[in-house]
Design a protein around this motif. Structure first.
Motif, short mmCIF file in Angstrom:
data_model
loop_
_atom_site.label_atom_id
_atom_site.label_comp_id
_atom_site.label_asym_id
_atom_site.label_seq_id
_atom_site.Cartn_x
_atom_site.Cartn_y
_atom_site.Cartn_z
N GLY A 1 0.81 -1.23 0.00
CA GLY A 1 0.00 0.00 0.00
C GLY A 1 0.84 1.27 0.00
N LYS A 2 2.09 1.19 -0.45
CA LYS A 2 2.96 2.38 -0.49
C LYS A 2 2.30 3.50 -1.28
N GLY A 3 1.76 3.14 -2.45
CA GLY A 3 1.16 4.16 -3.33
C GLY A 3 0.00 4.87 -2.66
N ALA B 1 6.51 8.30 -7.63
CA ALA B 1 6.58 6.84 -7.58
C ALA B 1 7.42 6.37 -8.75
N THR B 2 8.55 5.73 -8.46
CA THR B 2 9.41 5.31 -9.58
C THR B 2 8.72 4.22 -10.42
N GLY B 3 7.82 3.43 -9.80
CA GLY B 3 7.05 2.45 -10.59
C GLY B 3 6.22 3.16 -11.65
N ASP B 4 5.64 4.32 -11.32
CA ASP B 4 4.85 5.08 -12.30
C ASP B 4 5.77 5.62 -13.41
N LEU B 5 6.98 6.06 -13.01
CA LEU B 5 7.92 6.58 -14.03
C LEU B 5 8.28 5.46 -15.01
N VAL B 6 8.47 4.26 -14.45
CA VAL B 6 8.80 3.11 -15.31
C VAL B 6 7.61 2.80 -16.23
N ARG B 7 6.39 2.81 -15.67
CA ARG B 7 5.21 2.50 -16.50
C ARG B 7 5.00 3.56 -17.59
N GLY C 1 9.42 -9.40 -13.08
CA GLY C 1 9.47 -9.07 -11.65
C GLY C 1 10.85 -8.64 -11.18
N LYS C 2 11.74 -8.32 -12.15
CA LYS C 2 13.10 -7.90 -11.77
C LYS C 2 13.16 -6.39 -11.62
N LEU C 3 14.22 -5.91 -11.00
CA LEU C 3 14.42 -4.45 -10.92
C LEU C 3 15.12 -3.99 -12.18
N ILE D 1 19.24 3.27 -15.10
CA ILE D 1 17.98 3.63 -15.77
C ILE D 1 17.07 4.34 -14.79
N ILE D 2 16.93 3.80 -13.58
CA ILE D 2 15.98 4.37 -12.63
C ILE D 2 16.43 5.76 -12.19
N ILE D 3 17.75 5.94 -12.05
CA ILE D 3 18.26 7.25 -11.64
C ILE D 3 18.05 8.28 -12.75
N ASP E 1 8.28 7.06 -3.54
CA ASP E 1 7.60 5.77 -3.36
C ASP E 1 8.25 4.78 -4.32
N GLY E 2 8.93 3.79 -3.73
CA GLY E 2 9.60 2.78 -4.58
C GLY E 2 11.05 3.13 -4.88
N PHE E 3 11.57 4.14 -4.24
CA PHE E 3 12.98 4.53 -4.38
C PHE E 3 13.45 5.06 -3.03
N PRO E 4 14.57 4.61 -2.51
CA PRO E 4 15.54 3.68 -3.09
C PRO E 4 15.13 2.22 -2.86
N ALA F 1 0.46 -5.88 -15.93
CA ALA F 1 1.01 -7.12 -16.51
C ALA F 1 1.92 -7.83 -15.51
N ASP F 2 2.50 -7.10 -14.54
CA ASP F 2 3.41 -7.74 -13.58
C ASP F 2 2.70 -8.15 -12.30
N ASP F 3 1.35 -8.13 -12.29
CA ASP F 3 0.60 -8.57 -11.11
C ASP F 3 0.05 -9.99 -11.25
N ASN G 1 8.07 -13.48 -7.45
CA ASN G 1 9.44 -13.12 -7.80
C ASN G 1 9.78 -11.72 -7.27
N ARG G 2 8.81 -10.79 -7.39
CA ARG G 2 9.06 -9.43 -6.88
C ARG G 2 9.29 -9.44 -5.37
N LEU G 3 8.55 -10.33 -4.67
CA LEU G 3 8.76 -10.43 -3.22
C LEU G 3 10.16 -10.96 -2.91
N1 LIG Z 1 13.82 2.08 -7.54
C1 LIG Z 1 13.69 1.13 -8.48
N2 LIG Z 1 14.75 0.42 -8.90
C2 LIG Z 1 14.65 -0.52 -9.87
N3 LIG Z 1 13.50 -0.85 -10.47
C3 LIG Z 1 12.37 -0.17 -10.08
C4 LIG Z 1 12.41 0.84 -9.08
N4 LIG Z 1 11.16 1.35 -8.92
C5 LIG Z 1 10.38 0.66 -9.77
N5 LIG Z 1 11.10 -0.26 -10.47
C6 LIG Z 1 10.58 -1.19 -11.50
O1 LIG Z 1 9.18 -0.95 -11.70
C7 LIG Z 1 8.41 -2.10 -11.28
C8 LIG Z 1 7.11 -1.62 -10.65
O2 LIG Z 1 7.39 -0.87 -9.50
P1 LIG Z 1 6.27 -0.53 -8.42
O3 LIG Z 1 5.08 0.02 -9.11
O4 LIG Z 1 6.91 0.30 -7.38
O5 LIG Z 1 5.84 -1.96 -7.91
P2 LIG Z 1 5.63 -2.71 -6.54
O6 LIG Z 1 4.18 -3.00 -6.54
O7 LIG Z 1 6.48 -3.94 -6.78
O8 LIG Z 1 6.08 -1.93 -5.34
C9 LIG Z 1 9.33 -2.87 -10.36
O9 LIG Z 1 9.01 -4.26 -10.26
C10 LIG Z 1 10.68 -2.65 -11.04
O10 LIG Z 1 10.83 -3.45 -12.19
#
Ligand SMILES: Nc1ncnc2c1ncn2[C@@H]1O[C@H](COP(=O)(O)OP(=O)(O)O)[C@@H](O)[C@H]1O
Length: 283
Positions: free
Chosen positions: A62-64, A80-86, A106-108, A113-115, A136-139, A219-221, A228-230
């Motif tokens: 529930g971080k988000g 939220a870095t997950g949102d930036l990735v999406r 489910g890998k990082l 890239i994330i920075i 949220d999701g960093f570091p 797609a990663d849920d 794997n993410r855990l």
């Molecule tokens: N700080 C980070 N470093 C590396 N990868 C990241 C980072 N933040 C997000 N990601 C990538 O984006 C995906 C989705 O992140 P997020 O939405 O935060 O998911 P979660 O539900 O796993 O917390 C991660 O599984 C990873 O691949």
């Protein structure tokens, strides 16, 4: 916050040894005291700047949800870095293809890239005059934590915790409305108490009728990818909890139940006074 984005980029390019040395000069602080001194509009304690907080916690915890509510309350952006990735995944081309391969297993993604994505987001914020942030999701790796600590002062890191069986169910129940972007959760989670402890009930957060036919799943849920993410969280991100604990910046928070109860207790733990404004954020 001015210059943080450039500093993160520059720091990421320097050697690991330099980064560790930079982080070692951070003064230890008492996270609870820090949180207690945060004012209504999220001003930091010493210099009038706004809070610079980060959220840690397993996927599905529930971080988000809580980061977004706190950011509204404290008047700072929720990044939220997950949102930036999406967002990056949504743009066509070979880069997004490569990213999708990593994320959908489910890998990082790599620290570089994330920075890059985070620096770009912070730069845009600086141009708009944003002050402070809730990350949220960093570091998510020790290297990311060391880089961040070397370039700016993180006041507080909130580590959300929830039992593992609930985490998987929560990820599998996540839904987003493809039209309005709101997040929901269709899982109704009932967990028996552990060692004589109280049972826990996490009710679903259902969409309103107008969103019902537009729900999408990440797609990663899927179960395999969530597990794997855990594993990745335990291997690569758990050490980051120790990093902030050693610097007395970590606030551990066990999610006690559904959102209204958890939100109220989180505000109490942060010593943020309840008020009319804050009640509206709970609704
Ligand atoms: N700080 C980070 N470093 C590396 N990868 C990241 C980072 N933040 C997000 N990601 C990538 O984006 C995906 C989705 O992140 P997020 O939405 O935060 O998911 P979660 O539900 O796993 O917390 C991660 O599984 C990873 O691949």
């Amino acid at each position: 916050m001015a210059g943080v984005s450039r500093a993160i980029r520059a720091c990421a390019a320097t050697s690991q040894r330099t980064l560790v040395a930079a982080s070692a000069v951070a003064l230890p602080k008492e996270a609870r005291v820090k949180a207690a001194t945060v004012g209504r509009r999220g001003r930091g304690p010493e210099d009038g700047r706004r809070v610079q907080w980060a959220f840690l916690g397993c996927p599905g915890v529930g971080k988000g949800t809580y980061a977004s509510r706190l950011s509204q309350l404290l008047g700072v952006p929720h990044i939220a870095t997950g949102d930036l990735v999406r967002d990056a995944l949504a743009s066509p081309g070979p880069f997004s293809k490569k990213l999708a391969e990593i994320v959908n297993q489910g890998k990082l993604v790599s620290d570089e890239i994330i920075i890059n994505l985070l620096s770009r987001r912070l730069e845009e914020g600086e141009e708009k005059g944003e002050l402070g942030f809730i990350l949220d999701g960093f570091p998510r790796t020790m290297r990311q934590a060391e880089i961040l600590e070397g370039v700016t002062n993180i006041d507080l890191v909130i580590n959300l915790k929830l039992r593992e069986e609930a985490l998987v169910a929560r990820c599998l129940g996540r839904r987003m409305c493809s039209q309005c972007g709101e997040n929901f959760n269709v899982a109704s989670i009932d967990i028996e108490g552990e060692n004589g402890g109280a049972p826990m009930y996490l009710p679903p957060l259902l969409p309103p009728p107008q969103c019902e036919s537009k729900l999408i799943t990440r797609a990663d849920d899927t179960e395999e990818v969530v597990k794997n993410r855990l594993r990745v969280y335990h291997d690569l991100t758990e050490p980051v909890e120790g990093f902030y604990k050693a610097r007395q910046k970590l606030l551990e928070f066990n999610i006690p139940g559904g959102i209204p109860e958890s939100w109220r207790k989180l505000l109490e733990a942060l010593n943020i006074e309840d008020s009319d404004n804050m009640r509206s954020a709970v609704a």
